[in-house]
Design an enzyme around this catalytic site. Structure first.
Site, mmCIF file in Angstrom:
data_model
loop_
_atom_site.group_PDB
_atom_site.id
_atom_site.type_symbol
_atom_site.label_atom_id
_atom_site.label_comp_id
_atom_site.label_asym_id
_atom_site.label_seq_id
_atom_site.Cartn_x
_atom_site.Cartn_y
_atom_site.Cartn_z
ATOM 1 N NE ARG A 126 -7.191 -7.559 -6.968
ATOM 2 C CZ ARG A 126 -8.312 -6.839 -6.847
ATOM 3 N NH1 ARG A 126 -8.429 -5.918 -5.913
ATOM 4 N NH2 ARG A 126 -9.326 -7.040 -7.662
ATOM 5 C CE1 TYR A 164 19.194 -6.227 -5.466
ATOM 6 C CE2 TYR A 164 16.995 -5.279 -5.315
ATOM 7 C CZ TYR A 164 17.884 -6.174 -5.878
ATOM 8 O OH TYR A 164 17.447 -7.025 -6.862
ATOM 9 C CG ASP A 182 15.562 -3.110 2.508
ATOM 10 O OD1 ASP A 182 15.567 -4.154 3.188
ATOM 11 O OD2 ASP A 182 15.619 -3.110 1.260
ATOM 12 C CE LYS A 194 17.309 -10.785 -1.441
ATOM 13 N NZ LYS A 194 17.068 -11.242 -2.769
HETATM 14 C C1 LIG Z 1 18.284 -5.165 0.744
HETATM 15 C C2 LIG Z 1 17.343 -5.638 -0.323
HETATM 16 N N1 LIG Z 1 16.127 -5.070 -0.438
HETATM 17 C C3 LIG Z 1 15.256 -5.471 -1.398
HETATM 18 C C4 LIG Z 1 15.573 -6.466 -2.305
HETATM 19 C C5 LIG Z 1 14.575 -6.849 -3.350
HETATM 20 O O1 LIG Z 1 13.947 -8.052 -3.016
HETATM 21 P P1 LIG Z 1 13.361 -9.109 -4.047
HETATM 22 O O2 LIG Z 1 14.520 -9.661 -4.824
HETATM 23 O O3 LIG Z 1 12.672 -10.107 -3.179
HETATM 24 O O4 LIG Z 1 12.420 -8.387 -4.939
HETATM 25 C C6 LIG Z 1 16.817 -7.086 -2.218
HETATM 26 C C7 LIG Z 1 17.172 -8.151 -3.171
HETATM 27 O O5 LIG Z 1 18.295 -8.578 -3.279
HETATM 28 C C8 LIG Z 1 17.723 -6.664 -1.205
HETATM 29 O O6 LIG Z 1 18.946 -7.216 -1.090
#
Ligand SMILES: Cc1ncc(COP(=O)(O)O)c(C=O)c1O
Length: 383
Positions: free
Chosen positions: A46, A98, A171, A196
């Site tokens: 961990r 998101y 992000d 992604k």
């Molecule tokens: C821009 C963005 N940030 C964060 C996330 C969240 O990621 P996760 O689905 O891996 O938890 C997504 C998911 O689609 C996203 O498109």
């Protein structure tokens, strides 16, 4: 070394004992101590796992940060960053973002006393006006935004944040460090859904945080270890394998995306196309200044919701699914999927309406992708 080489060498020969080309998967929960009070540097997975650690170091290097941290999902990464804040703190967040990030802020963090205002980050004056002195602690930015591809000037917003003593969190999921490195532009923390483009094959969930400075690394490292939100060794290895081809995939994906965007613009049934590389895109100049490409995400509007359904039902090469960034082209209906948790009136206000379709463009042959869209859209027109 150039970033393409550093990407390709992700995890290369990290095991000096055997010289293994690929980083081994250290599938272990714990580690033997040589003697009381003596540690190999690895105590418990961990806290540190060697496979995850290689991925974390790769991400810190690619983003140009101090340290990297790998989580079980992008939301795990975002949640960990948000746990740096406490009751009474206020955050400014991109108004187009998101849906899962919106949900965790509204449903989980608001009840802990952390409040949020959603602002159009393309308007620096609106960002400045929304800062509540003494309460606002950070600005959380998606650029390009999801799904409307609005571009925020990262250098300007980071400079504003710094002048007011706020953190800038970016992000960087849509761009990846291959195309955009927010820390170089002044950001303090970068987050990713590694699910992604970094993973790239729609086969692993993961999240990444990269911190710009040791004091932030200290905080994130503490939260990661104390809450136990970590990526397992097998998934860390899948991420390392995926990252090796990131630059090639990104190049091909954005080349396909640009071709599709240009084709969609000319299609008489398409009302509007959102792609930062299009000449008329309002954020194009900033995108050129702060990144090395336009990415492979785009959205477009068709006449109405009935069209959306017909198009989605007709695609054959393109797959109807949530998520993005993988080698396969996916079509998404943001209103019902990725942004379903955002209240209808807010969606309406920002433009995530029932006529909007999002595409994550993959690496297939461009003729097959355009051919598929052509038949689906002209079929959509027939009803
Ligand atoms: C821009 C963005 N940030 C964060 C996330 C969240 O990621 P996760 O689905 O891996 O938890 C997504 C998911 O689609 C996203 O498109």
């Amino acid at each position: 070394m150039n970033i393409e080489t550093r990407i390709t060498h992700a995890g290369l020969c990290t095991d000096s004992v055997t010289g293994a080309i690929s980083t081994p998967i250290y599938q272990t929960a714990t580690f033997r101590h040589p003697a009381v009070g003596v540690s190999t540097g690895y105590d418990y997975s961990r806290t540190v796992n060697p496979t995850r650690q290689v991925l974390e170091n790769v991400m810190a290097d690619l983003e140009g940060g101090d340290r990297g941290f790998a989580f079980a999902s992008g939301m795990g990464a975002i949640t960990t960053v948000l746990m740096m804040f406490s009751n009474g703190d206020h955050l400014l967040v991109s108004d187009d973002l998101y849906g899962g990030t919106y949900r965790v802020l509204e449903r989980n963090f608001r009840q802990l006393g952390i409040t949020v205002d959603y602002v159009d980050m393309t308007q620096l004056e609106s960002v400045e006006a929304a800062i509540i002195p003494g309460h606002t602690k950070a600005i959380l930015i998606e650029t390009p935004t999801n799904p409307l591809m609005k571009i925020t000037d990262l250098a300007k917003v980071s400079a504003l944040a710094r002048s007011k003593g706020l953190l800038t969190i970016v992000d960087n999921t849509f761009m990846t460090p291959y195309l955009q490195r927010p820390i170089e532009l002044g950001a303090d923390v970068v987050v990713h859904s590694g699910t992604k483009y970094l993973g790239g094959h729609n086969d692993v969930l993961s999240g990444v945080v990269v911190t710009a400075r040791p004091e932030l690394s200290e905080k994130i490292g503490f939260i990661q270890n104390s809450t136990g939100n970590v990526l397992g060794p097998q998934d860390s290895w899948l991420m390392l394998r995926g990252i090796k081809t990131l630059s090639l995939r990104m190049e091909k994906q954005q080349q396909n995306a640009a071709a599709i965007a240009e084709w969609l613009v000319k299609n008489p049934h398409v009302k509007q196309v959102y792609y930062p590389g299009l000449p008329g895109h309002p954020g194009r100049e900033i995108q050129v200044k702060q990144s090395n490409g336009f990415g492979a995400m785009l959205s477009f509007r068709v006449p109405d919701a009935a069209w959306v359904e017909r198009i989605i039902n007709r695609v054959k090469v393109i797959t109807y699914a949530e998520s993005l960034g993988g080698v396969e082209t996916l079509i998404t209906y943001p209103m019902k999927q990725t942004h379903g948790d955002i209240p209808a009136e807010i969606r309406q206000k920002i433009g995530v309406t029932d006529d909007l379709i999002r595409l994550s463009v993959g690496i297939e042959h461009i003729d097959d992708l355009i051919g598929d869209l052509e038949q689906a859209i002209s079929g959509g027109a027939k009803g």
